[in-house]
Design a protein around this motif. Sequence first.
Motif, mmCIF file in Angstrom:
data_model
loop_
_atom_site.group_PDB
_atom_site.id
_atom_site.type_symbol
_atom_site.label_atom_id
_atom_site.label_comp_id
_atom_site.label_asym_id
_atom_site.label_seq_id
_atom_site.Cartn_x
_atom_site.Cartn_y
_atom_site.Cartn_z
ATOM 1 N N VAL A 278 -20.285 17.045 7.715
ATOM 2 C CA VAL A 278 -21.126 15.858 7.897
ATOM 3 C C VAL A 278 -20.473 14.853 8.845
ATOM 4 O O VAL A 278 -19.249 14.772 8.965
ATOM 5 C CB VAL A 278 -21.427 15.173 6.548
ATOM 6 C CG1 VAL A 278 -22.224 16.084 5.646
ATOM 7 C CG2 VAL A 278 -20.146 14.720 5.859
ATOM 8 N N THR A 279 -21.306 14.081 9.495
ATOM 9 C CA THR A 279 -20.824 12.986 10.338
ATOM 10 C C THR A 279 -20.593 11.751 9.468
ATOM 11 O O THR A 279 -20.983 11.711 8.303
ATOM 12 C CB THR A 279 -21.843 12.646 11.429
ATOM 13 O OG1 THR A 279 -23.037 12.139 10.792
ATOM 14 C CG2 THR A 279 -22.197 13.867 12.267
ATOM 15 N N ALA A 280 -19.996 10.733 10.053
ATOM 16 C CA ALA A 280 -19.752 9.492 9.319
ATOM 17 C C ALA A 280 -21.057 8.877 8.826
ATOM 18 O O ALA A 280 -21.160 8.423 7.679
ATOM 19 C CB ALA A 280 -18.993 8.506 10.193
ATOM 20 N N SER A 281 -22.080 8.859 9.674
ATOM 21 C CA SER A 281 -23.355 8.261 9.291
ATOM 22 C C SER A 281 -24.066 9.112 8.234
ATOM 23 O O SER A 281 -24.689 8.571 7.307
ATOM 24 C CB SER A 281 -24.256 8.075 10.518
ATOM 25 O OG SER A 281 -24.515 9.313 11.140
ATOM 26 N N GLN A 282 -23.989 10.440 8.355
ATOM 27 C CA GLN A 282 -24.592 11.311 7.349
ATOM 28 C C GLN A 282 -23.920 11.129 5.992
ATOM 29 O O GLN A 282 -24.580 11.110 4.953
ATOM 30 C CB GLN A 282 -24.489 12.777 7.794
ATOM 31 C CG GLN A 282 -25.407 13.140 8.944
ATOM 32 C CD GLN A 282 -25.135 14.542 9.476
ATOM 33 O OE1 GLN A 282 -24.007 15.038 9.392
ATOM 34 N NE2 GLN A 282 -26.170 15.180 10.013
#
Length: 375
Positions: A278-282
Amino acid sequence: MSKHFRLGVLINPYAGIGGALALKGSDGKEIREQALSAGAEKLAGAKMARALKLVEPLAEHVQVVTAAGEMGEDICQQAGLHTTVVFTPENPQTEAEDTEAAVNAMLASGIDLLLFAGGDGTARNVCGIAQQRVPVLGVPAGCKIHSGVYAVTPVAAGEVVAMMVRGELVSETDAEVRDIDEDAFRNGKVLAKHFGEMRVPDALTYVQAVKMGGKESDELVLEDIAAEVSEMMDDEPETYFVMGSGSTVAYIMERLGLNNTLLGVDIVKGGALVASDVTASQLLSLTEGKPVKLVITVIGGQGHIFGRGNQQLSPAFLRKISKENMLICATKTKLQSLEGRPLRLDTGDGELDSSLAGYFSVITGYRDKVLYPAE
């Protein structure tokens, strides 16, 4: 050597005051008044002084947070320790509620360890507030010492504190708080009751199944670490476990039978993989409003836990979860390889790094943890 060790110091001035007079305890205002009128001496402060004598040589690395006067300030200043007073009792003769209020104030100010002098009654008061929030260690000063949260002697307590300040590996265990009914005791009956458990530092030992030839077997240790995390997941099926990067976390995921992103961040809930890489925003979106625990390990030769290979763990995410929900997993061998250097915080947010600095409880096996500094 820890540069910012924040030591909470608390003394129950009346602990043990009834012992020499055969009063079978010191609980209750009337008992303390009776003891004082009979010429009893207050000894708890002197016992704390013996413990702090071992901390004196490390004074430049210690910030003491304490209560006013006999509850800690006087003894700490005599020891030459830099002292901040966060609580002042209203009356000269302190009561249980003063102990509880002082603990609350110290916890609010942020401490790495609470060192307190007293007996089982004091331990009960401390436990009611501190619970599992911060490691504690008792300096034995009471008439009754049935609880496992006390060092064997004041000097032994000082030795453990000095080890922590120097950044040495110190194991962590859960110890029982017990107290007896003093009225029943005075009538010849010993009725000891369990009142809870607190986190207690202890000298590091390798008395565990993973010891082989005097050294840890990394594979067996990782197996034990994986078993500890797996049991937590079983106990908390609704919690979202965010799995950080690194080989130790990868081993845990392998033992869980789940695909792992070695250089990424995955999310596990109820034993199932919820999201991968996952990304930081996800990560922020998927964990919003959910109970969360973060599983991370020590990355890189300098001991980084944030800021190296796990930038997805943004300051915004880390601010959402409390320090106690950050589960650092590492073998004792890896921690010892740091040669006393602290774990490194490099979240990209200096204020956040400062708020997280201090001691972390590091999972080093099954039901096996050590306390280790981070800055």
